[in-house]
Write an enzyme that holds these catalytic residues in place. Structure first.
Site, PDB file in Angstrom:
ATOM      1  N   GLU A 158      37.927  45.732  38.611  1.00  0.00           N
ATOM      2  CA  GLU A 158      37.198  45.746  37.341  1.00  0.00           C
ATOM      3  C   GLU A 158      35.692  45.596  37.588  1.00  0.00           C
ATOM      4  OE1 GLU A 158      40.540  44.327  34.126  1.00  0.00           O
ATOM      5  OE2 GLU A 158      39.107  42.816  34.814  1.00  0.00           O
ATOM      6  N   GLU A 315      46.395  48.162  34.758  1.00  0.00           N
ATOM      7  CA  GLU A 315      46.723  46.867  34.150  1.00  0.00           C
ATOM      8  C   GLU A 315      46.946  47.032  32.657  1.00  0.00           C
ATOM      9  OE1 GLU A 315      44.012  43.665  34.790  1.00  0.00           O
ATOM     10  OE2 GLU A 315      43.701  44.134  36.908  1.00  0.00           O
TER      11      GLU A 315
END
Length: 693
Positions: A158, A315
């Site tokens: 991320e 995710e």
């Protein structure tokens, strides 16, 4: 390097949907690992991401490496037929790095240097961080580069979620180098930034700083360039890690994007070409008015980044997250509907954060595939059911989503439109994008999300919400699309400035005046809570403007407000096509009605039976056939016309598909049915598709 198909990660001879999670074995004992692997096999997990935050375990002190536990975990997974998405471990540095080099910690816009203890606690430009991160990557890639368990490399995690913008002196020096490369001369920079304003003209490169907090509003062009620099700086480091991995491994490399409502730090249109496959993280955001619609938008945008190819959902949450003000658990069937929305819109891989719920740390109340309650839970049973379902959907992999409508969206546009010192603070770019998307979705229209300036030849209709900053190239491409027979809908505050955010003079909407056949002399934003009425029965808020038709047909005008009698909605014939202008923020019903009319006029088939229902219908198509995804987000049963074979129920569908409340169906269409589904009836034709409850 050509993109790697997600469905080919596991076995080149048998395409499969990847299914798995982030796995953090460093939080558990080896005895728990064995239990985890047994349960993974029960759930049909076939790919797990490991070593995402493993730096402190692998290198507890500088230069002292210990791979024993990671070796054991990789071997255990491999022995049990579970593939590895191997993280480089560089997402968060260990305590020793910033303890010995505190200058590597990030500095915020107020000049505060943040302390160690969270994640991503480093300056992206720090040479200390980069040196040690690449040293770790070298060790990991050399050790596991040819290991048969490793099917994907996962750089960092991320990227830019917390530390995208650092304002320290190291960042300032890197910013100056980036600016000098971009502009070449100070004269060019001063011209682009408009530094004649407020005595800001620069006479030396070393005088330029990062746009930290100032007493008055700062320079908008500087702010935008700093965001461009920050995105490019992190991308540069991603590429450095990727290229180092490639010296030891032929396995594809990627990282997990965050195409979601509250993360805007990186321009993913510039990142996507550097990925061997596109991956995204997405979580339902209950701070939004329509979380499920935003999920669909994010899925379509991720597919757009992949240039229409399938992507990997890296995710999502099995139930609640831990970082929203109210962390709402998912209801019965919701996790399945969320997942199938991603698959319907292009995902060939599905993963969760995380496998086993943590018992310590700030994410201990974040849901997981294996929750704190263990296997005697609804979440676990849903996970096992999902694993079986994804196996039955394997034949869908590799197909592409069918769309005839494009929605223009850009991260740079988001940055620029949301700057301060604009006509109204109530205009927020992403809200305008979401409103247009939701109106199309409420009409059963599947949308491709495309970058400003993207090729438009494959579409009948292009919707352009609030594209404030527009280059000549982008404007010319849209003009050519319409002139050659395309249809476009452009909304207010579009085309006003050029690529350096310089206002285009001569009347708004600047770059689009000729295309739209209108000219606006002044903006008239509305007061908070104020609405205006239009003569077609609709209402609007936030925005009005003193608009003059210059060849356009007036479709609706204001009845009241600051500009009674002034046109609010227009349509203009341009070449062989048509361009609509929405000069105000129409209410949701009016926006939906207008976009439906524009869609129908563009020749896109509409199915009125889907209008304003909670039935989501998307088609994926490929050489092996056409597949219809039908997702019922409603509380009542529904029916939809289809003929073929239901992959979920493993049953023939002979004309009418029954979808239970909250249920999902995926039908391999018969050839004639595929054609019918692709060409749903127009509103004025007999509608053979029924949605009832």
């Amino acid at each position: 390097m050509p993109r790697t198909p997600v469905s080919r990660l596991l076995d080149a001879d048998a395409p499969r949907i990847t299914f798995g999670a982030d796995y953090n074995p460093e939080q558990w004992t080896p005895e728990t690992w064995a239990d985890d692997v047994r349960l993974m096999r029960e759930a049909r997990v076939n790919l797990v991401a490991i070593n995402i935050f493993g730096w402190a375990q692998l290198e507890p002190l500088p230069g002292q490496y210990d791979f024993s536990r990671l070796d054991a975990v990789i071997e255990l997974l491999h022995e049990n037929g579970i593939a590895v998405d191997l993280g480089t471990g560089t997402a968060s540095p260990p305590p020793w790095l910033t303890a010995e080099h505190p200058e590597a910690l990030p500095v915020t816009a107020d000049g505060t240097r943040r302390a160690f203890g969270g994640r991503q606690g480093f300056c992206p430009s720090s040479p200390v961080y980069r040196e040690h991160a690449l040293a770790l990557v070298e060790q990991v890639a050399r050790r596991y580069g040819t290991h048969p368990a490793v099917k994907l490399w996962h750089v960092s995690n991320e990227i830019g979620c917390h530390n995208a913008h650092c304002y320290c002196e190291v960042s300032a020096a890197a910013f100056r180098r980036w600016l000098e490369k971009r502009y070449g001369t100070l004269d060019a920079l001063n011209e682009a930034w408009g530094t004649a304003f407020w005595s800001q003209r620069y006479a030396a490169w070393e005088h330029i700083q990062t746009p930290a907090l100032t007493l008055a509003t700062g320079n908008p062009a500087q702010a935008i360039d700093f965001r461009r620099f920050s995105s490019a700086e992190l991308l540069e480091h991603y590429v450095a890690e990727r290229d180092l991995i490639r010296t030891h491994s032929s396995v594809p490399v990627t990282t997990n994007f965050m195409v979601t409502a509250h993360i805007q730090a990186l321009d993913y249109w510039t990142w996507a070409p550097e990925m061997d496959l596109v991956a995204n993280d997405h979580y339902l955001d209950h701070r939004l008015p329509h979380p499920t619609a935003e999920l669909a938008f994010a899925a379509d945008a991720t597919r757009g980044l992949a240039q229409g190819e399938p992507y990997l959902l890296m995710e999502q949450a099995s139930s609640a997250v831990n970082w929203q003000p109210r962390n709402i658990a998912k209801g019965p069937g919701e996790m399945l509907r969320n997942t199938l929305t991603h698959v319907a819109r292009g995902a060939d891989g599905i993963s969760f954060f995380q496998w086993r719920a943590s018992v310590q740390g700030s994410e201990r109340f974040h849901s997981a595939m294996l929750p704190h309650g263990g296997t005697d839970t609804r979440v676990w049973r849903d996970v096992v059911d999902l694993g079986g379902m994804l196996e039955r959907l394997a034949e869908v992999t590799g197909t592409r989503v069918v769309a005839e409508v494009a929605l223009v969206f850009g991260w740079e546009a988001w940055w620029i439109t949301d700057l301060d010192s604009h006509p109204t603070a109530e205009l927020r770019y992403l809200e305008q994008v979401h409103r247009a998307y939701e109106a199309l979705r409420a009409s059963g229209v599947t949308v491709d999300v495309v970058a400003p300036g993207a090729p438009l030849d494959d579409y009948r209709l292009v919707v352009v919400p609030a594209l404030h900053s527009v280059s000549d190239t982008v404007a010319e491409r849209l003009e050519r699309f319409v002139a050659e027979g395309g249809h476009a809908v452009i909304t207010f505050f579009s085309g006003v400035t050029d690529e350096v955010d310089r206002v285009r003079t001569g009347g708004y909407p600047g770059a689009f005046r000729e295309l739209l056949g209108v000219s606006t002399e002044e903006f008239f934003p509305l007061h908070a809570g104020e609405t205006v009425r239009l003569d077609d029965g609709s209402t609007a808020d936030i925005w009005t403007e003193r608009l003059h038709p210059r060849g356009a047909e007036v479709l609706a005008s204001y009845l009241d407000g600051p500009l009674p009698g002034t046109p609010a909605v227009t349509r203009n014939a341009f070449g062989d096509g048509t361009a609509w202008y929405l000069a105000t923020n129409l209410d949701s019903a009016a926006l939906t009605r207008t976009l439906r009319e524009a869609t129908a006029r563009a020749g896109v088939a509409l199915n009125p039976a889907l209008f304003d229902t909670e039935l989501e219908v998307v088609r994926r198509s490929g050489p092996q056939g056409d597949y219809l995804f039908v997702i019922n987000h409603g509380a009542t049963d529904a029916r939809h016309a289809a003929r073929g074979y239901d992959l979920i129920e493993q049953a023939e569908v002979d004309g009418v598909l029954e979808i239970a409340a909250g249920g999902v169906r995926v039908v391999r269409l018969e050839p004639e049915a595929a054609h019918t589904s692709a060409s749903a009836p127009r509103p004025d034709e007999t509608n053979e598709t029924k949605v009832t409850s």
